[in-house]
Design a protein around this motif. Structure first.
Motif, short mmCIF file in Angstrom:
data_model
loop_
_atom_site.label_atom_id
_atom_site.label_comp_id
_atom_site.label_asym_id
_atom_site.label_seq_id
_atom_site.Cartn_x
_atom_site.Cartn_y
_atom_site.Cartn_z
N SER A 14 0.83 -1.20 0.00
CA SER A 14 0.00 0.00 0.00
C SER A 14 0.86 1.26 0.00
O SER A 14 0.63 2.19 -0.77
CB SER A 14 -0.93 0.00 1.21
N LEU A 20 -0.05 5.52 0.15
CA LEU A 20 -1.04 5.70 1.21
C LEU A 20 -0.95 4.53 2.18
O LEU A 20 -0.60 3.42 1.79
CB LEU A 20 -2.45 5.75 0.61
N HIS A 73 -8.59 1.92 -1.34
CA HIS A 73 -8.25 3.35 -1.37
C HIS A 73 -9.28 4.18 -2.11
O HIS A 73 -9.62 5.29 -1.66
CB HIS A 73 -6.85 3.53 -1.98
N GLN A 77 -11.73 7.15 -0.45
CA GLN A 77 -11.67 8.51 -1.02
C GLN A 77 -13.00 8.95 -1.62
O GLN A 77 -13.13 10.07 -2.12
CB GLN A 77 -10.58 8.57 -2.09
#
Length: 158
Positions: A14, A20, A73, A77
Motif C-alpha cells: 500500500s 497511502l 483506497h 476517497q
C-alpha cells in the motif's frame, strides 16, 4: 505465511504502490474458492485466498493485493471503486494489479475450461453440437430439423 506477515505485506504494498497507508486488517481466508481476494466496504478489511499464494506464488498474489487495495483506497476517497468504474480500471493499470486471478486447479472455474469430449450429430441434417458431458441422445432432437441425434466420443481436445 501467517496473517501477521500478510498484514505487513499489504501495508508495505500500500505504501510503495499507492503512497497511502493501509490502516485496517488483512487476513487469509482459505474458504475462498473462485476469487483471489475480497474487500469489505463496511469494515474495510481485506481477505486474500492463500491457495493463490501456494499455487501461483508471490508475484501473482501481490497483483491480487494491489487489486484489493484499489478497491480500498478508492472507496475511502469516495471515488469509483467498483470493477465497472473507470477510476478503478485506471488505478489498477497504474499500480500493476491483476484484473482477474488465475483459476485454481480443481475448481469449478477450471472445469468449465475442459475441452469438449463428446459431440451430438444430427442423422438427418448433420448439425453438430459439442458437449463437455455425456448426454443421452434419445432425450433430445436436432434444433434445426428435429431429427434424431447420434452421440460420438471425441478422441482428443477439439
Amino acid at each position: 505465511m501467517d496473517n501477521e506477515a500478510l498484514q505487513r505485506w499489504v501495508e508495505r504494498v500500500s505504501t510503495e504502490a499507492f503512497g497511502l497507508a493501509f490502516k485496517h486488517k488483512a487476513t487469509f481466508n482459505a474458504r475462498l474458492r473462485t476469487t483471489g481476494g475480497r474487500y469489505f466496504t463496511k469494515s474495510h478489511h481485506i481477505e486474500i485466498n492463500p491457495h493463490q499464494l501456494a499455487s501461483f506464488g508471490v508475484e501473482e498474489t501481490e497483483k491480487i493485493i494491489k487489486h484489493e487495495l484499489c478497491h480500498y483506497h478508492l472507496h475511502l476517497q469516495g471515488r469509483g471503486y467498483q470493477h465497472r468504474d473507470q477510476e478503478f480500471k485506471e488505478l489498477l493499470s497504474q499500480v500493476g494489479g491483476s484484473r482477474y486471478c488465475q483459476s485454481l486447479p480443481g475448481t469449478a472455474t477450471e472445469r468449465r475450461r475442459l475441452p469438449y469430449r463428446y459431440m451430438l450429430i444430427c442423422k438427418a441434417c448433420g448439425q453438430q453440437y459439442k458437449r463437455k458431458r455425456k448426454t443421452d441422445p434419445r432425450k433430445y432432437a436436432c434444433g434445426r430439423c428435429r431429427g434424431k441425434l447420434l452421440l460420438k466420443e471425441l478422441d482428443s481436445a477439439e
